[in-house]
Design an enzyme around this catalytic site. Structure first.
Site, PDB file in Angstrom:
ATOM      1  N   ASP A  10       0.923  -1.225   0.024  1.00  0.00           N
ATOM      2  CA  ASP A  10      -0.051  -0.001  -0.083  1.00  0.00           C
ATOM      3  C   ASP A  10       1.120   1.229  -0.088  1.00  0.00           C
ATOM      4  O   ASP A  10       2.144   1.045   0.279  1.00  0.00           O
ATOM      5  CB  ASP A  10      -0.926  -0.040   1.208  1.00  0.00           C
ATOM      6  CG  ASP A  10      -1.658   1.191   1.484  1.00  0.00           C
ATOM      7  OD1 ASP A  10      -2.481   1.682   0.341  1.00  0.00           O
ATOM      8  OD2 ASP A  10      -1.401   1.909   2.642  1.00  0.00           O
ATOM      9  N   ILE A  11       0.359   2.324  -0.274  1.00  0.00           N
ATOM     10  CA  ILE A  11       1.181   3.459  -0.275  1.00  0.00           C
ATOM     11  C   ILE A  11       0.960   4.320   0.880  1.00  0.00           C
ATOM     12  O   ILE A  11       2.123   4.485   1.791  1.00  0.00           O
ATOM     13  CB  ILE A  11       0.743   4.634  -1.557  1.00  0.00           C
ATOM     14  CG1 ILE A  11       1.474   3.765  -2.787  1.00  0.00           C
ATOM     15  CG2 ILE A  11       1.377   5.874  -1.496  1.00  0.00           C
ATOM     16  CD1 ILE A  11       0.825   4.536  -4.177  1.00  0.00           C
ATOM     17  N   ASP A  12      -0.125   5.033   1.311  1.00  0.00           N
ATOM     18  CA  ASP A  12      -0.316   6.143   2.316  1.00  0.00           C
ATOM     19  C   ASP A  12      -0.376   5.434   3.437  1.00  0.00           C
ATOM     20  O   ASP A  12      -1.241   4.382   3.802  1.00  0.00           O
ATOM     21  CB  ASP A  12      -1.604   6.771   2.035  1.00  0.00           C
ATOM     22  CG  ASP A  12      -1.470   7.579   0.882  1.00  0.00           C
ATOM     23  OD1 ASP A  12      -0.801   8.703   0.457  1.00  0.00           O
ATOM     24  OD2 ASP A  12      -2.095   7.070  -0.366  1.00  0.00           O
ATOM     25  N   GLY A  45      -5.222   2.578  -3.372  1.00  0.00           N
ATOM     26  CA  GLY A  45      -6.595   3.255  -3.565  1.00  0.00           C
ATOM     27  C   GLY A  45      -6.496   4.342  -4.519  1.00  0.00           C
ATOM     28  O   GLY A  45      -7.350   4.752  -5.219  1.00  0.00           O
ATOM     29  N   LYS A 186      -8.805  -4.334  -3.602  1.00  0.00           N
ATOM     30  CA  LYS A 186      -7.492  -4.601  -3.831  1.00  0.00           C
ATOM     31  C   LYS A 186      -7.088  -6.183  -3.915  1.00  0.00           C
ATOM     32  O   LYS A 186      -6.220  -6.585  -4.900  1.00  0.00           O
ATOM     33  CB  LYS A 186      -6.630  -4.228  -2.591  1.00  0.00           C
ATOM     34  CG  LYS A 186      -6.564  -2.558  -2.495  1.00  0.00           C
ATOM     35  CD  LYS A 186      -5.353  -2.299  -1.578  1.00  0.00           C
ATOM     36  CE  LYS A 186      -5.301  -0.666  -1.539  1.00  0.00           C
ATOM     37  NZ  LYS A 186      -4.418  -0.171  -0.395  1.00  0.00           N
ATOM     38  N   ASP A 209      -2.300  -0.613   5.965  1.00  0.00           N
ATOM     39  CA  ASP A 209      -2.365   0.057   7.150  1.00  0.00           C
ATOM     40  C   ASP A 209      -4.051   0.388   7.257  1.00  0.00           C
ATOM     41  O   ASP A 209      -4.609   0.661   8.416  1.00  0.00           O
ATOM     42  CB  ASP A 209      -1.657   1.166   7.421  1.00  0.00           C
ATOM     43  CG  ASP A 209      -2.203   2.355   6.557  1.00  0.00           C
ATOM     44  OD1 ASP A 209      -2.449   3.324   6.855  1.00  0.00           O
ATOM     45  OD2 ASP A 209      -2.035   2.132   5.278  1.00  0.00           O
ATOM     46  N   ASN A 212      -9.284  -0.003   3.478  1.00  0.00           N
ATOM     47  CA  ASN A 212      -9.356  -0.348   2.200  1.00  0.00           C
ATOM     48  C   ASN A 212      -8.103  -1.697   1.734  1.00  0.00           C
ATOM     49  O   ASN A 212      -8.260  -2.034   0.795  1.00  0.00           O
ATOM     50  CB  ASN A 212      -9.319   0.780   1.016  1.00  0.00           C
ATOM     51  CG  ASN A 212      -7.862   1.403   1.298  1.00  0.00           C
ATOM     52  OD1 ASN A 212      -6.964   1.294   2.253  1.00  0.00           O
ATOM     53  ND2 ASN A 212      -7.676   1.983   0.154  1.00  0.00           N
TER      54      ASN A 212
END
Length: 259
Positions: A10-12, A45, A186, A209, A212
């Site tokens: 994931d990114i954020d 997302g 995802k 985290d 989503n």
């Protein structure tokens, strides 16, 4: 290398800190994974245009974006799952009456159905990206949209969730939600990639985290929740690492034996 694995990040709040910074330890860990022959991918997302610079910095060309609705393998589109436009048009009209703006999103751009709104600014600003939605209330016409942002406070989305069963509503900000196709996630985007690459379940890893990430982390066999993650996320993950600010990616990769 015979024991190659595929790792989805994931990114954020996972790759990036809450200040949207990439820790040096995370960047080094990603390149070490690649040097070891592993497949490294992103599962987010975000829209593709919202993390292009990050992909370039990390030299990653495989990703699941829009929570599984737009999937790219080695730079080539592998899978798309657009929104049901007729249902979206009805939802947008209802939301407009409630002063709940929306932002339409395809793989290239995003456009708002109102000229400006404080909720849009509040939430988009937290992403710290160099792009802001311009005004085009008809952007949904004649194109595939993979996600739409709905702007309302917590609890106000219930009226839409009850009425529009073609969509799932996933909150990512106190005044904003993702609208995605019903059942899209995802996890389903990831499945498209692992099927194409042929990785068995025991060679699949995922780090996340947020809410989503729930289906991703409850589906991928070797799932790792960030220490800064939501409690629900930690409960479904197989492992829990340190927070992103505490070199959580590096720690987690060592924890699961990839580094």
């Amino acid at each position: 290398m015979t024991n190659r694995s595929v790792i989805f990040f994931d990114i954020d709040g996972t790759l990036l800190t809450h200040n949207k910074e990439l820790p040096a330890s995370t960047k080094e860990a990603i390149f070490t994974l690649k040097e070891l022959g592993h497949e490294v991918a992103i599962a987010t997302g975000r829209a593709p245009f919202m993390f292009e610079e990050l992909r370039q910095e990390l030299d990653i060309h495989t990703y699941v974006s829009y929570n599984g609705q737009y999937v790219v393998l080695n730079g080539n589109v592998l899978h798309t799952n657009p929104l049901h436009i007729e249902s979206l048009e009805k939802l947008t009209a209802a939301a407009l009456e409630n002063d709940h703006p929306v932002v339409f999103m395809d793989h290239e751009d995003m456009r708002a159905n109102v000229p400006e709104h404080d909720y849009i600014k509040q939430s988009i600003d937290t992403l710290k990206i160099d792009r802001f939605p311009t005004h085009d209330p008809h952007y949904y016409k004649g194109r595939d949209l993979y996600q739409t942002l709905l702007f309302c406070t917590e609890g106000e989305e219930k009226q839409y969730a009850e009425q529009y069963d073609a969509f799932d509503f996933v909150r990512w900000h106190p005044v904003s939600l993702d609208i995605v196709p019903k059942g899209g996630s995802k996890a389903k985007g990831i499945q498209k990639i692992v099927d194409a690459l042929g990785f068995p379940a025991e060679s699949q890893y995922a780090f996340g985290d947020g809410l989503n990430d729930l289906e991703m982390l409850s589906t991928v066999k070797n799932s790792v929740a960030m220490g800064n993650g939501e409690e629900q996320v930690k409960e479904v993950a197989r492992f829990v690492t340190k927070s992103v600010e505490e070199d959580g990616i590096l720690h987690g990769l060592k924890m699961v034996g990839l580094l």
